[in-house]
Write a protein that holds these residues in place. Sequence first.
Motif, PDB file in Angstrom:
ATOM      1  N   ASP A  30       0.804  -1.079  -0.143  1.00 13.93           N
ATOM      2  CA  ASP A  30      -0.132  -0.016  -0.023  1.00 13.93           C
ATOM      3  C   ASP A  30       0.976   0.973  -0.067  1.00 13.93           C
ATOM      4  OD1 ASP A  30      -2.300  -1.586  -0.071  1.00 13.93           O
ATOM      5  OD2 ASP A  30      -2.654  -1.158   2.112  1.00 13.93           O
ATOM      6  N   GLN A  31       1.956   1.159   0.865  1.00 12.83           N
ATOM      7  CA  GLN A  31       2.900   2.295   1.138  1.00 12.83           C
ATOM      8  C   GLN A  31       3.596   2.715  -0.644  1.00 12.83           C
ATOM      9  OE1 GLN A  31       3.232   4.620   3.429  1.00 12.83           O
ATOM     10  NE2 GLN A  31       4.297   5.703   2.001  1.00 12.83           N
ATOM     11  N   GLU A  32       3.939   1.518  -1.407  1.00  9.82           N
ATOM     12  CA  GLU A  32       4.478   1.618  -2.614  1.00  9.82           C
ATOM     13  C   GLU A  32       3.649   2.466  -3.327  1.00  9.82           C
ATOM     14  OE1 GLU A  32       5.698  -2.279  -3.583  1.00  9.82           O
ATOM     15  OE2 GLU A  32       7.239  -2.336  -1.946  1.00  9.82           O
ATOM     16  N   VAL A  33       2.376   1.905  -3.274  1.00 11.00           N
ATOM     17  CA  VAL A  33       1.458   2.665  -4.353  1.00 11.00           C
ATOM     18  C   VAL A  33       1.056   3.972  -3.939  1.00 11.00           C
ATOM     19  CG1 VAL A  33      -1.080   2.661  -4.887  1.00 11.00           C
ATOM     20  CG2 VAL A  33      -0.014   0.313  -4.516  1.00 11.00           C
ATOM     21  N   MET A  34       0.927   4.314  -2.726  1.00  8.57           N
ATOM     22  CA  MET A  34       0.680   5.633  -2.432  1.00  8.57           C
ATOM     23  C   MET A  34       1.975   6.584  -2.549  1.00  8.57           C
ATOM     24  SD  MET A  34      -2.241   5.629  -1.032  1.00  8.57           S
ATOM     25  CE  MET A  34      -1.994   7.430  -0.652  1.00  8.57           C
ATOM     26  N   THR A  35       3.199   5.824  -2.304  1.00  6.24           N
ATOM     27  CA  THR A  35       4.288   6.865  -3.006  1.00  6.24           C
ATOM     28  C   THR A  35       4.282   7.068  -4.414  1.00  6.24           C
ATOM     29  OG1 THR A  35       5.690   5.607  -1.046  1.00  6.24           O
ATOM     30  CG2 THR A  35       6.956   6.697  -3.113  1.00  6.24           C
ATOM     31  N   LYS A  36       3.886   6.221  -5.268  1.00  8.10           N
ATOM     32  CA  LYS A  36       3.886   6.320  -6.532  1.00  8.10           C
ATOM     33  C   LYS A  36       2.704   7.424  -7.051  1.00  8.10           C
ATOM     34  CE  LYS A  36       5.587   2.074  -8.136  1.00  8.10           C
ATOM     35  NZ  LYS A  36       4.980   0.565  -8.735  1.00  8.10           N
ATOM     36  N   LEU A  37       1.794   7.377  -6.328  1.00 12.11           N
ATOM     37  CA  LEU A  37       0.555   8.147  -6.339  1.00 12.11           C
ATOM     38  C   LEU A  37       0.952   9.725  -6.074  1.00 12.11           C
ATOM     39  CD1 LEU A  37      -2.457   8.937  -7.092  1.00 12.11           C
ATOM     40  CD2 LEU A  37      -3.302   8.292  -4.926  1.00 12.11           C
ATOM     41  N   SER A  38       1.609   9.675  -4.853  1.00 16.83           N
ATOM     42  CA  SER A  38       1.990  11.121  -4.491  1.00 16.83           C
ATOM     43  C   SER A  38       2.933  11.858  -5.403  1.00 16.83           C
ATOM     44  CB  SER A  38       2.881  10.849  -2.884  1.00 16.83           C
ATOM     45  OG  SER A  38       1.781  10.557  -2.136  1.00 16.83           O
ATOM     46  N   ALA A  39       3.839  10.946  -5.826  1.00 12.14           N
ATOM     47  CA  ALA A  39       4.892  11.604  -6.883  1.00 12.14           C
ATOM     48  C   ALA A  39       4.269  12.144  -8.057  1.00 12.14           C
ATOM     49  CB  ALA A  39       5.728  10.585  -7.487  1.00 12.14           C
ATOM     50  N   LYS A  40       3.145  11.129  -8.547  1.00 17.62           N
ATOM     51  CA  LYS A  40       2.173  12.074  -9.616  1.00 17.62           C
ATOM     52  C   LYS A  40       1.488  13.315  -9.281  1.00 17.62           C
ATOM     53  CE  LYS A  40       1.562   7.733 -12.303  1.00 17.62           C
ATOM     54  NZ  LYS A  40       0.655   6.698 -12.761  1.00 17.62           N
ATOM     55  N   LEU A  41       0.999  13.162  -7.908  1.00 16.05           N
ATOM     56  CA  LEU A  41       0.238  14.485  -7.674  1.00 16.05           C
ATOM     57  C   LEU A  41       1.156  15.667  -7.336  1.00 16.05           C
ATOM     58  CD1 LEU A  41      -2.339  12.967  -5.202  1.00 16.05           C
ATOM     59  CD2 LEU A  41      -2.605  13.872  -7.566  1.00 16.05           C
ATOM     60  N   ASP A  42       2.276  15.242  -7.075  1.00 17.66           N
ATOM     61  CA  ASP A  42       3.341  16.556  -6.780  1.00 17.66           C
ATOM     62  C   ASP A  42       3.965  16.993  -7.862  1.00 17.66           C
ATOM     63  OD1 ASP A  42       2.535  16.380  -4.176  1.00 17.66           O
ATOM     64  OD2 ASP A  42       4.480  15.117  -3.420  1.00 17.66           O
ATOM     65  N   ASP A  43       3.727  16.200  -9.166  1.00 15.30           N
ATOM     66  CA  ASP A  43       4.369  16.598 -10.310  1.00 15.30           C
ATOM     67  C   ASP A  43       4.242  18.117 -10.588  1.00 15.30           C
ATOM     68  OD1 ASP A  43       5.527  16.954 -12.911  1.00 15.30           O
ATOM     69  OD2 ASP A  43       4.559  15.396 -13.705  1.00 15.30           O
ATOM     70  N   ALA A  44       5.094  18.838 -10.870  1.00 14.61           N
ATOM     71  CA  ALA A  44       5.372  20.471 -10.894  1.00 14.61           C
ATOM     72  C   ALA A  44       5.065  20.816 -12.476  1.00 14.61           C
ATOM     73  CB  ALA A  44       6.763  20.983 -10.516  1.00 14.61           C
ATOM     74  N   ASP A  45       4.972  19.725 -13.324  1.00 11.54           N
ATOM     75  CA  ASP A  45       4.635  20.109 -14.733  1.00 11.54           C
ATOM     76  C   ASP A  45       3.223  20.361 -15.045  1.00 11.54           C
ATOM     77  OD1 ASP A  45       4.630  20.292 -17.292  1.00 11.54           O
ATOM     78  OD2 ASP A  45       5.556  18.097 -17.766  1.00 11.54           O
ATOM     79  N   SER A  46       2.901  21.522 -14.892  1.00 13.60           N
ATOM     80  CA  SER A  46       1.386  21.959 -14.987  1.00 13.60           C
ATOM     81  C   SER A  46       0.712  21.718 -16.322  1.00 13.60           C
ATOM     82  CB  SER A  46       1.310  23.459 -14.803  1.00 13.60           C
ATOM     83  OG  SER A  46       1.931  24.366 -15.574  1.00 13.60           O
ATOM     84  N   SER A  47       1.520  21.389 -17.318  1.00 13.78           N
ATOM     85  CA  SER A  47       1.180  21.126 -18.704  1.00 13.78           C
ATOM     86  C   SER A  47       0.190  19.540 -18.620  1.00 13.78           C
ATOM     87  CB  SER A  47       2.141  21.003 -19.592  1.00 13.78           C
ATOM     88  OG  SER A  47       2.770  20.042 -19.642  1.00 13.78           O
ATOM     89  N   ARG A  48       0.462  18.951 -17.559  1.00 16.01           N
ATOM     90  CA  ARG A  48      -0.118  17.608 -17.485  1.00 16.01           C
ATOM     91  C   ARG A  48      -1.297  17.644 -16.623  1.00 16.01           C
ATOM     92  NH1 ARG A  48       4.527  13.195 -16.249  1.00 16.01           N
ATOM     93  NH2 ARG A  48       6.029  14.111 -17.628  1.00 16.01           N
ATOM     94  N   TRP A  49      -1.695  18.882 -15.935  1.00 14.19           N
ATOM     95  CA  TRP A  49      -3.123  19.027 -15.375  1.00 14.19           C
ATOM     96  C   TRP A  49      -3.983  20.027 -15.916  1.00 14.19           C
ATOM     97  CZ3 TRP A  49      -3.624  16.428 -10.958  1.00 14.19           C
ATOM     98  CH2 TRP A  49      -2.470  15.985 -10.299  1.00 14.19           C
ATOM     99  N   ILE A  50      -5.137  19.705 -15.832  1.00 13.13           N
ATOM    100  CA  ILE A  50      -6.282  20.431 -16.404  1.00 13.13           C
ATOM    101  C   ILE A  50      -7.272  20.943 -14.973  1.00 13.13           C
ATOM    102  CG2 ILE A  50      -6.347  19.408 -18.553  1.00 13.13           C
ATOM    103  CD1 ILE A  50      -8.781  17.705 -17.725  1.00 13.13           C
TER     104      ILE A  50
END
Length: 67
Positions: free
Chosen positions: A33-53
Amino acid sequence: MSFEALQKEVATWPDAQVRQFQAYLVSLRHQRDQEVMTKLSAKLDDADSSRWISLEEAEKRLGLAGA
């Protein structure tokens, strides 16, 4: 070893060994579960705003705008 064979084997263990195995399985689950959360957090923390809408754009793309 098949799952069925493992079940039969565990059924023969003394209670202390079963509890130790249960603790191992719980620990393994938390680790995964922690491994999944770490991957998810990395995606959410991605500073590349072009990936967000925006929320509004997401609603529009999903056909939820005005619903």
